[in-house]
Each structure stands twice: as structure tokens, then as C-alpha cells.
Design an enzyme around this catalytic site. Structure first.
Site, PDB file in Angstrom:
ATOM      1  N   GLU A  77       0.794  -1.315   0.161  1.00  0.00           N
ATOM      2  CA  GLU A  77      -0.017  -0.218  -0.013  1.00  0.00           C
ATOM      3  C   GLU A  77       1.047   1.235  -0.011  1.00  0.00           C
ATOM      4  O   GLU A  77       1.114   1.910  -0.797  1.00  0.00           O
ATOM      5  CB  GLU A  77      -0.864  -0.366   1.556  1.00  0.00           C
ATOM      6  CG  GLU A  77      -1.822   0.944   1.877  1.00  0.00           C
ATOM      7  CD  GLU A  77      -1.396   1.640   3.667  1.00  0.00           C
ATOM      8  OE1 GLU A  77      -2.966   0.771   3.219  1.00  0.00           O
ATOM      9  OE2 GLU A  77      -0.866   1.135   4.246  1.00  0.00           O
ATOM     10  N   ASP A 273      -9.582   1.478   6.110  1.00  0.00           N
ATOM     11  CA  ASP A 273     -10.103   1.175   4.978  1.00  0.00           C
ATOM     12  C   ASP A 273     -10.636   2.699   4.266  1.00  0.00           C
ATOM     13  O   ASP A 273     -10.729   3.121   3.092  1.00  0.00           O
ATOM     14  CB  ASP A 273      -9.962   0.122   4.234  1.00  0.00           C
ATOM     15  CG  ASP A 273      -8.574  -1.452   4.713  1.00  0.00           C
ATOM     16  OD1 ASP A 273      -8.252  -0.476   5.285  1.00  0.00           O
ATOM     17  OD2 ASP A 273      -8.789  -1.983   3.493  1.00  0.00           O
TER      18      ASP A 273
END
Length: 391
Positions: A77, A273
Site C-alpha cells: 500500500e 480502509d
């Protein structure tokens, strides 16, 4: 100056200018300072010290990584976000060093079922944790590489992007236990393409603007990527609560919230998230503009929820009745990208957009142990809102 090589999308709007009246010089100076804040190479032995800013560290092999300073590790990420930020601002050296570290330490061997994927979590010495991926990493890697190929006229980057897409979309999951990055039946990204995570998804992994871009530049599967963009766009409507606009962290393919039993927290509510969903919708709104009416409606509900809460909390039950945790600078950033969907709507919507964008402008880049995740979302959001993000 770091911005000389930066090219922006021709139609990109700078909300700091149009809503707040900031000058180009003011905006450029702020972006330059944020780059220096996060990307001045740091001393790894001091990463937890008070006041630390950077997340970018050189490695002994001459490469570099983005560090999750909260967990003392490296994640796909952050690495792919670091590449995206670097290419948008024209920093090829940092881009190359992060990408080479990713390939050397995170890419799975070509003779395995995981070929094409990247191990989502490694130690800072490059030692991987287990066998898995995080699907948004591959999405950002491929997109950043396609952008780099165009910006720097380097076909090798596009070749590597295409290899990621092709190798992760040609798997026999029932036989090997490793599935495709995107489900070919419903065209949505898998949470993790293994037996424990291929049957559900994550709303914040839905990046329709990137998929539309792949449908134009990828060597293969262009028709599929066009369908995937449409499916991702729809999922960002379906997975939002009809009253509050809040998203769950994980979702079933039909958009309903999903509580993953293996997670250490409740993934069916707005937690970690989910803060990126607003950024994804706002990005798609201004880059593609294919679902503007519904996106305006959903983002108006979402941003109104945060305003009604006084921008205090960072976690919510989807109905908004249970609120806890703190509103973060990552949320301030992502929500400001969502303001694109309100900036040219009603006077009330435009005023809410102005308020949200001002909160981002006034927010200082995070420091301290937990600067990584909110800091990277904050930085990406700053690029969108300032008109400095292109595909």
C-alpha cells in the site's frame, strides 16, 4: 523547485484556488513543503522519535522504501502510494528506488502460483511476512507504472505494468489456491486472491478512474477493464449507507457490509480502509465524470455526516449512531477530494465543499509514530485537490 517537471491533467481544477482563493505560488509552496516533510530520507534508528516526519528511508542496497512507522514494517500500500506521489511530482529517482525495492523484496518468484503479485508486508530488511497480497497495492503499482511510462517516455514501465495485470488475471484458483486479482464474473477486485479472501471485496479498493485508464492503455483485456470500471463505480454507490453515506471497511460483492471473521476488529463499519472511499469517488468524479449525479448525492450525505459530527470522530457504525476514535488528517484529505462532487452543485453544497477544503488546507502534515497511513492518504489527497494529479 520540485514542481517544474509536473504536468497536470488539462481539465484538473485546483479547489484551493476556486474555493479558497489561494494563488498558484501558495499551493506550489505547500506541496513542495509536504514533499520535503515526508520524503526527506530519514534515519531508521530514529523513526519513533518525537517529531519525526519522514516515511521515506534509504536501504543498504541503494534502494528505498516507505515505512509503516506505526508497525515498523513495509507494505505494498505505502510503496505503491509512494510511487504514485513520486511520479505525479516528477521525482524519478525516488520512484525508481521504491519500485526496485518492491521488485527485489516484495515480488513473488515467477515459478510460483503467486507470480505477478507482491507480498503485502515485509520487514524493513526485506524479509516477507507469509504468502499474501493486498489488492490495492497491485492496482496502484500498475497505474503508477503506466503514468511513468508516459511521463518519462520509458516503455519498460508500461511493460512491467502490463505484466502485473496479465499475470494476476490468468490464475486457476480452484487448483492452486491463488485466484485472479479481479473476479471475472462480477468484474470486482478481490480483497485477497486466496481461498480466505477471494469471495468478498473492499469498497476502498474500488478505483474506477484507474480502471478506465487501464481500458485505454493496457495491452490486453481492455473490454474487461471497461466493465470493471463500471462495476467499481457502481460498488461505490451500492456500498454507501443510504442515509449517512458511510462505507464499511469490507463488503460483499453486492455492496452489503461484511464482517470478516479473521480480522481483529469489526470490518463491517467505517473504520480504517473506508476513509479512502471519498477520495476514490471524488477522483472518479473529476477525472471521468461518468456518474456525477449519483456521486454528488452520495458525497453530500457523507460530508454532511462528518459536518453534523463536528469533524470529531474517525470511526462510525454505518448508521452514524455509534461514533468513536478521532477524525484524522487522512480523512480531512479524502473528504476534500470528495468536495469535487459538491463544488459546482447547489449553493449549500458549494459552501460545504469550501468548508471541507479549508479544513484540509489548514491541516498540518502528521508527525509522530502513526504518521504513515493518514500521511500518505493526506498527501495523495493534496495532489488531487490542488489539480496536480493526472492520468
Amino acid at each position: 523547485m520540485i514542481l517544474a517537471a509536473t504536468a497536470t491533467t488539462a481539465t484538473a481544477e485546483n479547489l484551493f484556488k476556486t474555493l479558497l482563493g489561494k494563488t498558484d505560488a501558495e499551493v506550489d509552496r505547500k506541496i513542495e513543503n509536504i514533499w520535503s516533510h515526508f520524503f526527506t530520507p530519514g534515519d531508521l534508528s530514529l523513526y519513533e522519535a518525537d517529531g519525526q516526519k519522514t516515511v521515506y528511508y534509504n536501504s543498504p542496497d541503494g534502494l528505498a522504501f516507505i515505512m509503516d512507522t506505526g508497525s515498523n514494517d513495509v507494505r505494498t500500500e505505502g510503496m505503491s502510494y509512494g510511487m504514485m506521489i513520486s511520479v505525479q511530482l516528477g521525482h524519478r529517482e525516488e520512484f525508481d528506488k521504491i519500485w526496485e525495492w518492491s521488485k527485489r523484496h516484495m515480488a513473488y518468484p515467477k515459478d510460483t502460483a503467486w507470480d505477478g503479485y507482491f507480498c503485502w508486508q515485509c520487514r524493513t530488511d526485506g524479509t516477507p511476512f507469509g504468502h499474501s497480497n493486498a489488492s490495492d497495492g497491485e492496482i496502484y503499482y500498475a497505474t503508477a507504472l503506466f503514468i511513468a511510462a508516459k511521463k518519462w517516455n520509458e516503455p519498460r514501465y508500461a511493460k512491467e505494468a502490463n505484466e502485473i495485470l496479465q499475470r494476476t488475471m490468468d490464475n486457476d484458483g480452484e487448483k492452486t489456491g491463488v485466484y485472479n486479482l479481479y473476479n471475472r464474473d462480477n468484474c470486482l477486485v478481490t480483497f485477497v486472491p486466496d481461498r480466505g479472501g477471494h469471495y468478498f471485496t473492499d469498497p476502498s479498493y474500488q478505483l474506477p478512474a484507474f480502471l478506465d485508464y487501464w481500458a485505454r492503455v493496457a495491452e490486453k483485456d481492455r473490454k474487461f477493464w471497461k466493465k470493471a470500471a463500471k462495476a467499481a463505480r457502481q460498488h461505490l454507490i451500492d456500498s454507501a449507507h443510504p442515509v449517512t453515506g458511510l462505507y464499511p471497511d469490507y463488503s460483499n460483492y453486492d455492496g452489503t457490509a461484511y464482517r470478516w471473521p479473521h480480522a481483529a476488529y469489526d470490518t463491517s463499519i467505517y473504520m480504517y480502509d473506508a476513509i479512502r472511499c471519498a477520495m476514490n469517488v471524488g477522483m472518479d468524479y473529476y477525472l471521468c465524470g461518468k456518474d456525477k449525479k449519483r456521486q454528488t448525492e452520495v458525497m453530500a450525505r457523507l460530508l454532511s455526516t462528518f459536518k453534523a459530527d463536528g469533524y470529531k470522530h474517525g470511526h462510525f457504525s454505518l448508521d452514524g449512531k455509534k461514533a468513536f476514535g478521532d477524525y484524522s488528517r487522512g480523512m480531512a484529505g479524502a473528504n476534500a477530494v470528495a468536495a469535487f462532487a459538491l463544488a459546482h452543485s447547489t449553493p449549500e453544497h458549494r459552501e460545504l465543499a469550501r468548508e471541507i477544503v479549508k479544513r484540509l488546507w489548514d491541516a498540518e502534515p502528521p508527525t509522530g509514530k502513526y504518521r504513515y497511513y493518514e500521511g500518505m492518504v493526506y498527501f495523495l489527497s493534496m495532489l488531487h485537490v490542488s489539480g496536480k494529479f493526472e492520468l
